[in-house]
Design an enzyme around this catalytic site. Structure first.
Site, mmCIF file in Angstrom:
data_model
loop_
_atom_site.group_PDB
_atom_site.id
_atom_site.type_symbol
_atom_site.label_atom_id
_atom_site.label_comp_id
_atom_site.label_asym_id
_atom_site.label_seq_id
_atom_site.Cartn_x
_atom_site.Cartn_y
_atom_site.Cartn_z
ATOM 1 N N ASP A 478 -12.867 23.228 -19.152
ATOM 2 C CA ASP A 478 -12.673 21.851 -18.317
ATOM 3 C C ASP A 478 -11.251 21.965 -17.431
ATOM 4 O OD1 ASP A 478 -13.157 19.558 -17.515
ATOM 5 O OD2 ASP A 478 -14.023 18.688 -19.535
ATOM 6 N N ASP A 548 -19.964 14.803 -13.496
ATOM 7 C CA ASP A 548 -20.197 13.942 -15.018
ATOM 8 C C ASP A 548 -21.018 12.723 -14.384
ATOM 9 O OD1 ASP A 548 -18.243 15.080 -16.345
ATOM 10 O OD2 ASP A 548 -16.555 13.809 -15.838
HETATM 11 C C1 GLA Z 1 -14.621 16.019 -18.359
HETATM 12 C C2 GLA Z 1 -15.907 16.663 -18.567
HETATM 13 C C3 GLA Z 1 -17.106 15.780 -19.460
HETATM 14 C C4 GLA Z 1 -16.369 15.869 -20.816
HETATM 15 C C5 GLA Z 1 -15.080 15.165 -20.833
HETATM 16 C C6 GLA Z 1 -14.437 15.465 -22.217
HETATM 17 O O1 GLA Z 1 -14.503 14.549 -18.108
HETATM 18 O O2 GLA Z 1 -16.355 16.540 -17.067
HETATM 19 O O3 GLA Z 1 -18.173 16.704 -19.283
HETATM 20 O O4 GLA Z 1 -16.200 17.280 -21.205
HETATM 21 O O5 GLA Z 1 -14.071 15.674 -19.848
HETATM 22 O O6 GLA Z 1 -13.065 14.725 -22.258
#
Ligand code: GLA
Length: 744
Positions: A478, A548
């Protein structure tokens, strides 16, 4: 595939379907002749050069009133030598001059394609797949060598381009601008297509008419960004999804980029793609080389779908690499939306047991498992298990998951640190910040200075230890904020313009090391959803978290836009809980399944909270995906109805031999007493008989009927009173299976 007319200095790169022609002008500059549908291999093409005496121009030679770079289509133009458009490069010498006059020195034709050191690039695997033309240039005053590289592929209608700069002189030079691709198109009668949006609504399709002047998109955030994708296409006004000319340009790069179309006063259109020159300056010491990222350009006469199929084919087969390229991807379950930071080992095991019962193959533990990470204010940088949550550590949990018969995957955010972490306490100097100024935060976190090898090494050591000690088959990598106050404590003042680029090189380097050490590791990239969903990342991470936003209806748009460039196998897509976390919408499990099935499929919810009936559906979805995943990953993809244009979204994935297709049709809002609807399909065999199956419909038809008259859509709102059946509600999605009937 490369025909050289030595006498006329014309180079013709050609496969069966496309041609690219360039030549060397008398002045020694490379000029552009043509890019598009294949032209005859033997022709003479120099007459395509258009030049006239025009008033108020600047000419390069005294006594010559015709040769002005302002009028000539070029390959890699510079500013200040009679061309007044934006240049492909700008070189600053110690004398303060920015003028450059590279001269042609020679060429080489290379079978295959060279890798780009430290950068993502398309590649070849077998003899004869691609040929590369290298054009050698030199600026005599500075002794700066340029290598313009063009690769043409045999089986894909694409060219890959990049440029190398080698300082052969004794003087330090600065590259202020070093684009990957420049292309002067002979007219501006095009529309530009771009993929733009924001967090949770990435890659919406935007089409603009060109006007004289600049049309541009870019990123200045350090990541390719949610806002604009490093891609631009040109289409004729009457080009649609299925037919018409399209030129697509994609930059294989994950940092600051610029994609620009400049229409000049003579209606010549200059396309440019590369590292964003804003904030960029690269110091080139004597003997040093700088290589630009690669840009890929595609031509299609078969509309936007045709362009996308070329990108998909090239990226799926010759950009994605390694163990996972051709392997079926596991169905995964991720705990993030179900638990966020709040879970125990027991919760996770219950979660995984239910997933196993449904046939899911990979359990992914998301954020919150490490350091003191109980919220987003602490822990990033400390990649050791939080023993309060996971008493047996990652090793113990991974073992237990594997004992259930599943693989185990883990979330990391390697490039980031919280101030409340052991890493930051030990190395407060590791973050990117400008001396004497406050460092802005994003999600309470700071960006580690990946332009420094020792910082990358420190993170690598932690990741290496975890990955070697626990059985981890997958990582979600990430990156949850953009860079601000860009400055590195490790570099002198005259190298600060390199930091954004060096940062991305550090990110690529860490990926490369992990792939080398753990070649079977599946990496999924992520940046707050799709903030770094680009062709550069695909070289390291065969799949990426698209967004997301997991709402099925929003996803039809986001995945529709993403499919313009990126193959389905690269699009992480999950079924999540309802009401949806981001948008509050409730859709059926079938609709959610249909949206996610046409991606790298998974779930992101607590299955223990579903009804028995929903669990039965989940089991069917998982089984269906497993049966069809090679078709979904390798099939030809056709967008049929755009959710950006109407109430329906529809797409088709068709076996390249036409033997089977899957069609997803999603109606956004319900209608009453609407028209009968038919959906013309693509890619089938006209004289082949097919069986059509969907939840309530079953009939046989020939391919020609399905492609001409169309697939008859089963929709109870059309011509019938809505009867409360499961096809007459908002957000209804149906999946049709089209299977060739075997003849005996
Ligand atoms: C980001 C990612 C999510 C999740 C969160 C965790 O927003 O896109 O899918 O993994 O971080 O903190």
């Amino acid at each position: 595939m490369i025909i050289v007319n030595e006498k006329e200095h014309v180079f013709h790169l050609r496969n069966e379907r496309i041609s690219y022609l360039l030549y060397i002008m008398e002045s020694g500059q490379p000029g552009h002749l043509y890019f598009g549908k294949a032209l005859q291999p033997g022709g003479s093409y120099l007459h395509m050069v258009e030049k006239a005496h025009r008033p108020m121009s600047t000419y390069i030679k005294e006594g010559d009133l015709y040769t002005s770079y302002e009028h000539l289509r070029q390959e890699y133009p510079c500013y200040g030598t009679s061309d007044y458009r934006y240049p492909a490069m700008e070189i600053l010498g110690r004398d303060g001059s920015r003028i450059c006059k590279p001269q042609y020195q020679g060429y080489a034709v290379i079978h295959g394609k060279k890798p780009l050191p430290g950068l993502p690039a398309t590649y070849t695997e077998e003899e004869g797949e691609a040929d590369t033309l290298e054009i050698y240039m030199n600026d005599p005053l500075r002794d700066l060598e340029f290598i313009l590289s063009y690769t043409i592929f045999r089986d894909v209608d694409a060219l890959a381009r990049s440029v190398s700069f080698i300082n052969r002189g004794n003087e330090v030079l600065f590259l202020n601008r070093a684009m990957s691709l420049s292309l002067d198109m002979p007219d501006m009668d095009y529309q530009t297509v771009q993929l733009s949006g924001s967090w949770a609504r990435e890659r919406a399709v935007r089409i603009r008419d060109l006007e004289p002047g600049i049309t541009a998109i870019c990123s200045m955030r350090g990541n390719s960004s949610h806002q604009h994708n490093p891609f631009l296409a040109l289409k004729r006004k009457n080009t649609n999804e299925q037919s018409g000319d399209v030129f697509g340009f994609s930059l294989l790069y994950s940092g600051n980029f610029l994609a620009q179309a400049e229409a000049d006063n003579y209606q010549v259109l200059r396309i440019m793609l590369g590292i964003n020159p804003f904030g960029f300056q690269w110091k080139l010491e004597p003997g040093e080389t700088f290589v630009t990222p690669e840009a890929v350009m595609v031509y299609s006469a078969e509309g936007l779908n045709g362009m996308s199929r070329q990108f998909h084919r090239l990226f799926r087969n010759r950009l994605v690499r390694g163990y996972w390229r051709d392997r079926e991807r596991p169905v995964l379950i991720n705990n993030w939306e179900a638990t966020q930071f709040d879970y125990t080992q027991q919760d996770l095991l219950q979660f995984a047991e239910k997933a196993k019962e449904c046939g899911i193959e990979l359990f992914v533990l998301d954020d919150g498992w490490f350091g003191a990470r109980n919220d987003d204010r602490r822990g990033l940088g400390d990649w050791r298990a939080n023993r309060e949550k996971l008493p047996e550590g990652i090793e113990g949990l991974a073992q237990k998951i594997e004992a259930l018969g599943m693989k185990f995957g883990l979330w990391f955010e390697p490039e980031m640190v919280n101030k409340d972490s052991d890493l930051f306490r030990a190395h407060p100097d590791y973050i990117i910040r400008t001396p004497g100024r406050t460092a802005s935060h994003g999600r309470n976190q700071f960006v580690l200075d990946f332009s420094r090898k020792e910082v990358v090494d420190a993170i690598y050591r932690q990741l290496y230890e975890l990955l070697s000690n626990a059985s981890i088959s997958y990582i979600k990598w990430d990156m949850n904020r953009s860079i601000s106050e860009c400055y590195s404590a490790a570099y002198p003042a005259d190298r600060q313009g390199e930091i954004f680029h060096r940062y991305i090189l550090g990110v690529y380097d860490l990926h490369e090391r992990l792939i080398r050490d753990f070649p079977q590791l599946l990496i999924e990239s992520c940046a707050s959803g799709g903030g770094r969903f680009d062709a550069g990342m695909l070289y390291y991470a065969p799949q990426g978290w698209v967004s997301d936003d997991t709402d099925a209806i929003e996803r039809t748009k986001i995945q529709y836009g993403t499919s313009f460039v990126y193959p389905l196998s690269s699009m992480g897509a999950h079924v999540s809980a309802c009401p949806n976390e981001q948008i509050g919408r409730t859709t059926s499990i079938a609709t959610r399944g249909n949206a996610a099935l046409t991606g790298a499929f998974g779930y992101e919810l607590d299955l223990n909270k579903l009804s028995e009936e929903e669990i039965r559906t989940v089991k069917k979805q998982v089984a269906f995906y497993k049966e069809n995943r090679s078709l979904l990953a390798q099939g030809d993809f056709y967008r049929l109805l755009s959710p950006f244009e109407g109430n329906f979204a529809a797409w088709e994935i068709c076996q390249p031999d036409g033997s089977r297709a899957l069609v997803t049709v999603t109606r956004i809002l319900s209608e009453v007493n609407g028209p009968y609807r038919r959906l013309p399909l693509r890619g089938l065999l006209p004289d082949q008989s097919y069986h059509i199956q969907s939840p309530h419909l079953s009939y046989d038809a020939y391919g020609d009927e399905l492609m001409q008259f169309g697939l008859m859509l089963e929709d109870r709102s059309a011509g019938q009173v809505t009867d409360g059946g499961d096809t007459c509600h908002d957000f209804c999605s149906l999946l049709y299976e089209i299977t060739a009937i075997q003849t005996v």
